[in-house]
Scaffold this motif. Structure first.
Motif, PDB file in Angstrom:
ATOM      1  N   VAL A 221       1.173  -1.380   0.437  1.00 41.17           N
ATOM      2  CA  VAL A 221       0.751  -0.182  -0.576  1.00 41.17           C
ATOM      3  C   VAL A 221      -0.975  -0.559  -0.225  1.00 41.17           C
ATOM      4  O   VAL A 221      -1.308  -1.504   0.247  1.00 41.17           O
ATOM      5  N   TYR A 222      -1.489   0.559  -0.744  1.00 42.87           N
ATOM      6  CA  TYR A 222      -3.172   0.640  -0.704  1.00 42.87           C
ATOM      7  C   TYR A 222      -3.648  -0.804  -1.463  1.00 42.87           C
ATOM      8  O   TYR A 222      -3.044  -0.698  -2.463  1.00 42.87           O
TER       9      TYR A 222
ATOM     10  N   ILE B 235       2.581 -18.255  -4.246  1.00 44.48           N
ATOM     11  CA  ILE B 235       1.628 -18.853  -5.317  1.00 44.48           C
ATOM     12  C   ILE B 235       1.466 -20.298  -5.020  1.00 44.48           C
ATOM     13  O   ILE B 235       2.660 -20.945  -4.896  1.00 44.48           O
TER      14      ILE B 235
ATOM     15  N   ARG C 156       8.657 -11.703  -7.895  1.00 46.67           N
ATOM     16  CA  ARG C 156       8.628 -10.394  -7.495  1.00 46.67           C
ATOM     17  C   ARG C 156       9.456 -10.065  -6.194  1.00 46.67           C
ATOM     18  O   ARG C 156       8.859 -10.493  -5.255  1.00 46.67           O
TER      19      ARG C 156
HETATM   20  O1  TXA Z   1       1.752  -5.973  -1.653  1.00 47.95           O
HETATM   21  C1  TXA Z   1       0.917  -6.311  -2.196  1.00 47.95           C
HETATM   22  O2  TXA Z   1       0.854  -7.578  -2.735  1.00 47.95           O
HETATM   23  C2  TXA Z   1      -0.225  -5.534  -2.791  1.00 47.95           C
HETATM   24  C3  TXA Z   1      -1.158  -5.364  -1.708  1.00 47.95           C
HETATM   25  C4  TXA Z   1      -2.521  -4.762  -1.907  1.00 47.95           C
HETATM   26  O3  TXA Z   1      -1.417  -6.541  -0.886  1.00 47.95           O
HETATM   27  N1  TXA Z   1      -0.878  -6.045  -3.918  1.00 47.95           N
HETATM   28  C5  TXA Z   1      -0.451  -6.480  -5.183  1.00 47.95           C
HETATM   29  O4  TXA Z   1      -1.159  -6.946  -5.978  1.00 47.95           O
HETATM   30  O5  TXA Z   1       0.703  -5.834  -5.435  1.00 47.95           O
HETATM   31  P1  TXA Z   1      -0.740  -6.808  -7.372  1.00 47.95           P
HETATM   32  O6  TXA Z   1      -2.004  -7.564  -8.277  1.00 47.95           O
HETATM   33  O7  TXA Z   1      -0.645  -5.218  -7.899  1.00 47.95           O
HETATM   34  O8  TXA Z   1       0.329  -7.568  -7.913  1.00 47.95           O
HETATM   35  C6  TXA Z   1       0.176  -9.057  -7.772  1.00 47.95           C
HETATM   36  C7  TXA Z   1       1.161  -9.532  -8.691  1.00 47.95           C
HETATM   37  C8  TXA Z   1       1.195  -9.513 -10.139  1.00 47.95           C
HETATM   38  O9  TXA Z   1       2.458  -9.118 -10.561  1.00 47.95           O
HETATM   39  C9  TXA Z   1       0.637 -10.698 -10.818  1.00 47.95           C
HETATM   40  O10 TXA Z   1       0.847 -10.864 -11.872  1.00 47.95           O
HETATM   41  C10 TXA Z   1       1.021 -11.582  -9.494  1.00 47.95           C
HETATM   42  O11 TXA Z   1       1.285 -10.893  -8.569  1.00 47.95           O
HETATM   43  N2  TXA Z   1       0.528 -12.946  -9.456  1.00 47.95           N
HETATM   44  C11 TXA Z   1      -0.713 -12.962  -9.063  1.00 47.95           C
HETATM   45  N3  TXA Z   1      -1.142 -14.412  -9.213  1.00 47.95           N
HETATM   46  C12 TXA Z   1      -0.186 -14.857  -9.659  1.00 47.95           C
HETATM   47  C13 TXA Z   1      -0.060 -16.490 -10.102  1.00 47.95           C
HETATM   48  N4  TXA Z   1      -0.890 -17.177  -9.876  1.00 47.95           N
HETATM   49  N5  TXA Z   1       1.258 -16.799 -10.806  1.00 47.95           N
HETATM   50  C14 TXA Z   1       2.034 -15.836 -11.113  1.00 47.95           C
HETATM   51  N6  TXA Z   1       1.953 -14.324 -10.659  1.00 47.95           N
HETATM   52  C15 TXA Z   1       0.694 -13.974 -10.163  1.00 47.95           C
END
Ligand code: TXA
Ligand code: MG
Length: 340
Positions: free
Chosen positions: A37-38, A101, A196
């Protein structure tokens, strides 16, 4: 804020990458496409950048960002340690739609990780995204480019509407063939754990490491969410989405009843499903011929529903493949767990 909007083509590619680099090296925000996605990106090492992203998205600041890198060496630059098991996984799936992670290192600010001691890292497959990141020579924090709680964006028409005036630059290029966000796995636990689900599936990862992988989509079980992003409303269009369960006869019966009611009450409603069911229903919107096409089209379709002023949409549940389970994850959230 004045937003520079560029429609990518061969002629302006180098210039665009250079411009994006200048903006991000000066702590600005750039929206760029990835294969999923963007993304809305900025310097992951600067606290203020994370704050700016949160603000542009209207996102709660305890929801951590994914740090995007361009090369394997970038892990060393970030002082991130990788064990053999994780090395196997990234060797196989990176660059690609998989986020790992791992334990956070000191140079990554807590603002970027939403206060967590772990950090999410991904190396995208989309070449433009990787070129921009490589050129900036910085890790780039980039959540999905959408207002918090709304469906992610995979096509350029919706990006401009949502972010013009809120970021420094938008690069438009319809190049998100995967269509759903990356698979997120927690590698800090004894067993690799999917937080996820996405295009890369549990059994694919199991094959690569030769070990069992588990799923922990705790939100669905009403447990404490392990991935902070899971506790907020997600992917919701204004149109009310309903998941329709049961065998095809049951589904048809339930939908016909609903549609009759909607008609009486003057509610504009439709059915969204795989193309193969098109003959069974009126007001049918096809999501594609197979699970790969459905994944690619799902977010675009959710946003299209709002464009057309649709008030209710009935989604035919699908559980045949692992990718369909990932699609169901997004659709359940988009529906706010309304099941009929
Ligand atoms: O495909 C993708 O991953 C897209 C593109 C732009 O790269 N990015 C994306 O980012 O979907 P976002 O922020 O919308 O989703 C990231 C997910 C969130 O549900 C967040 O809570 C989880 O990853 N997440 C990020 N860091 C984390 C961590 N340290 N521990 C657990 N979950 C984490
Ligand atoms: Mg998101």
């Amino acid at each position: 804020m004045l937003t520079e909007i560029v429609k990518l083509n061969e002629e302006n590619k180098n210039q665009t990458i250079k411009k994006a680099k200048e903006i991000m090296q000066n702590n600005g925000i750039v929206i760029f496409p990835t294969e999923t996605v963007y993304g809305i990106g900025a310097n992951a090492l600067d606290e203020n950048c994370a704050a700016k992203i949160y603000q542009a998205k209207g996102r709660p600041s305890d929801n951590p960002l994914i740090v995007h890198i361009a090369k394997f060496e970038d892990l060393d630059k970030l002082s991130i340690k990788i064990d053999d098991r994780v090395q196997k996984i990234i060797d196989y799936f990176w660059p690609g739609p998989l986020t790992i992670i791992v334990n956070k290192s000191e140079i990554i600010p807590y603002k970027t990780t939403g206060g967590l001691d772990t950090v999410a890292i991904r190396m995208p497959l989309n070449e433009l995204a990787r070129n921009i990141i490589a050129e900036t020579n910085l890790p780039i924090a980039a959540p999905s480019a959408n207002i918090s709680g709304k469906p992610s964006i995979t096509s350029e028409e919706f990006i401009q509407e949502e972010f013009d005036g809120k970021v420094d630059m938008i690069i438009l290029d319809n190049n998100s063939p995967i269509g759903i966000e990356s698979t997120v796995i927690d590698t800090t636990r004894e067993k690799i754990t999917i937080l996820r689900p996405g295009f890369i599936t549990k059994s694919q990862i199991e094959r690569v490491i030769g070990q069992e992988v588990i799923s922990d989509l705790s939100f669905e079980d009403n447990d404490v969410p392990k991935s902070p992003g899971m506790k907020y409303t997600h992917y919701s269009p204004n149109c009310d989405i309903y998941i329709v369960e049961g065998d095809i006869l049951t589904k048809t019966y339930k939908i016909n009843q609903q549609m009759e009611n909607d008609k009486k009450e003057n509610i504009k409603s439709c059915i969204i499903a795989k193309a193969e069911y098109s003959d069974l229903f009126q007001n049918f919107i096809s999501l594609g011929n197979n699970d790969i096409e459905v994944a690619k089209n799902i977010f675009k379709t959710l946003r299209q529903l709002d464009k057309e002023g649709m008030q209710k949409a009935y989604f035919l549940s699908m559980y045949e493949t692992e990718l369909e389970l990932s699609i169901m994850d997004r659709m359940k959230k988009a529906s706010g767990y309304k099941v009929i």
